[in-house]
Design an enzyme around this catalytic site. Structure first.
Site, PDB file in Angstrom:
ATOM      1  N   ARG A   1       0.850  -1.208   0.000  1.00  0.00           N
ATOM      2  CA  ARG A   1       0.000   0.000   0.000  1.00  0.00           C
ATOM      3  C   ARG A   1       0.876   1.245   0.000  1.00  0.00           C
ATOM      4  NH1 ARG A   1      -1.962   1.964   4.620  1.00  0.00           N
ATOM      5  NH2 ARG A   1      -2.398  -0.102   5.452  1.00  0.00           N
TER       6      ARG A   1
ATOM      7  N   LYS B   1      -7.356   4.798 -20.814  1.00  0.00           N
ATOM      8  CA  LYS B   1      -7.555   5.299 -22.176  1.00  0.00           C
ATOM      9  C   LYS B   1      -6.279   5.164 -23.013  1.00  0.00           C
ATOM     10  CE  LYS B   1     -11.477   6.207 -20.255  1.00  0.00           C
ATOM     11  NZ  LYS B   1     -11.824   7.503 -19.680  1.00  0.00           N
TER      12      LYS B   1
ATOM     13  N   TYR C   1     -15.591  15.764 -17.829  1.00  0.00           N
ATOM     14  CA  TYR C   1     -16.033  14.368 -17.828  1.00  0.00           C
ATOM     15  C   TYR C   1     -17.165  14.207 -16.798  1.00  0.00           C
ATOM     16  CZ  TYR C   1     -15.461   9.285 -17.576  1.00  0.00           C
ATOM     17  OH  TYR C   1     -15.651   7.942 -17.607  1.00  0.00           O
TER      18      TYR C   1
ATOM     19  N   ASP D   1      -6.725  17.361 -15.880  1.00  0.00           N
ATOM     20  CA  ASP D   1      -6.995  16.023 -16.409  1.00  0.00           C
ATOM     21  C   ASP D   1      -6.500  16.016 -17.855  1.00  0.00           C
ATOM     22  OD1 ASP D   1      -8.121  13.769 -17.617  1.00  0.00           O
ATOM     23  OD2 ASP D   1     -10.003  13.895 -16.489  1.00  0.00           O
TER      24      ASP D   1
END
Ligand SMILES: *Cc1c(COP(=O)(O)O)cnc(C)c1O
Length: 393
Positions: free
Chosen positions: A55, A207, A109, A182
């Site tokens: 983690r 993407k 988005y 972004d």
């Protein structure tokens, strides 16, 4: 030793040999072993570099993070379980020691809008939206809202607007706000927001970067001042990307630049073919000389790289006509997402902007006649052939 014991211990924790793997292995271990407690103590105390628990840091993730930080020109990166996790991490890090107020682009988005309005606003974060392509309007809203964070996309979805990143960064800096970008649609091949003054860049790795539609992932690339905060937040909340996904994404990124160049070139050809088609009302494409942000695109984007998404409206089309057109596609995949090697088409009214009220949608310029095409790496003439036969139906 008994088999129960050997089953648990054999094969692992061998001393590294003289060989070094050419590519980074998938390190699935949740925790890491050291020869002595002294050494583990130094690793936990960060006096010695090393891994302790996945983690915190994992070798497969660190390799991917170094790769993406390098591509974006950042100080460091954090691989996350999805693009949305990455955006969330970046925004929360930005607000940690700033005013709990965000000014966001009004074309974002869909899930990012939900994150702002349904997750962050109820916790007391003030949210305002602004047209970030109108710098005077942005300045006015920033002066009023005094945000701790400005959030924009390099190329907006689905109308593909392009703001002036360097000027937006200037406005953020003067206001003492962190600029979070972004960069999923543009990718670092086209624009590297950190070079223009942004503080953190988020991506959906799902993407273009992974590129094959087989990974869900995200990443935040950060400048130096925000990196420690980002890592500390990640250690505390644990939205990290698993080692298999890190491996697949690194494998995808090796061909990212050649894929993206081909996809951008295909998109240019398809956009100009579409704009001349009698059934097409209008196209939205940053490479179009008539694009409202053509000056920004010319100034900030490299020549001939305008992204690989083309949106367009069909003449006199509503939902029925669009459904008939999209059902007739044989090669282009009717599915959400973008950036894959295969071309895909999406109907924003039905998917990304489904939750937006029709009147508000109309005001945003997202009409019932609009479709969004993510152009793949296929031969351009085959993609055009598919559009041509479907437009006849
Ligand atoms: C897909 C996408 C996201 C969300 O990414 P996930 O990996 O699906 O969580 C965020 N921003 C943009 C621009 C996207 O295209």
């Amino acid at each position: 030793m008994k088999i129960h014991t050997r089953a648990v211990h054999a094969g692992d924790r061998k001393k590294p040999g003289r060989h070094i793997p050419v590519t980074t292995p998938v390190h699935t271990a949740a925790s890491f072993f050291y020869e002595s407690m002294e050494q583990l103590d130094r690793v936990f105390g960060r006096e010695e570099s090393g891994f302790s628990y996945s983690r915190y840091e994992n070798p497969s993730a660190v390799a991917l993070e170094e790769l993406v930080a390098n591509l974006e020109g950042g100080h460091g990166a954090l691989a996350c379980a999805s693009g949305m996790a990455a955006i969330h991490m970046a925004v929360v890090t930005a607000l940690a020691d700033r005013r709990k107020s965000i000014v966001a682009a009004n074309a974002l988005y869909g899930a990012t809008v939900s994150l702002l309005l349904n997750v962050l606003e109820p916790t007391g974060v003030a949210i305002r939206f602004a047209d970030v392509c109108d710098l005077d309007a942005l300045r006015a809203i920033v002066a009023q809202a005094r945000p701790g964070c400005i959030l924009v996309e390099t190329i907006s979805n689905p109308l593909l607007r392009v703001g002036q990143m360097d000027r937006i960064a200037e406005i953020a800096r003067e206001a003492g706000a962190a600029l979070v970008v972004d960069n999923t649609f543009a990718t670092p091949l086209i624009l590297r927001p950190l070079e223009h003054g942004a503080n953190m860049v988020a991506h959906s790795l799902t993407k273009y970067l992974s590129g094959h539609g087989d990974v869900l992932g995200g990443v935040v690339v950060s400048d130096e001042p925000h990196f420690e905060g980002l890592r500390a937040l990640s250690r505390a909340t644990g939205p990290v990307l698993g080692p298999f996904e890190c491996y697949l994404t690194m494998r995808g990124i090796k061909t990212f630049a050649v894929r993206m160049e081909k996809q951008c070139a295909n998109a240019c050809r398809i956009a100009s073919w579409l704009s001349a088609h009698p059934k097409v009302e209008r196209i939205y494409f940053p490479g179009d000389p008539a694009h409202p942000d053509a000056a920004a695109v010319r100034r900030l984007f490299p020549p001939n790289l305008y992204g690989a998404v083309v949106s367009f409206e069909l003449k006199d089309a509503g939902r029925d006509e669009i459904f008939r057109f999209m059902d007739a596609l044989k090669l282009i995949v009717r599915a959400t997402s973008l950036g894959d090697v295969h071309s895909m088409m999406l109907y924003p009214v039905m998917s990304s902007h489904r939750e937006v009220a029709p009147k508000h949608r109309e005001r945003m310029g997202i009409r019932d006649s609009l479709v969004r095409l993510s152009v793949g790496i296929e031969a351009a003439e085959d993609i055009i052939g598919d559009l041509e036969q479907a437009l006849v139906v």
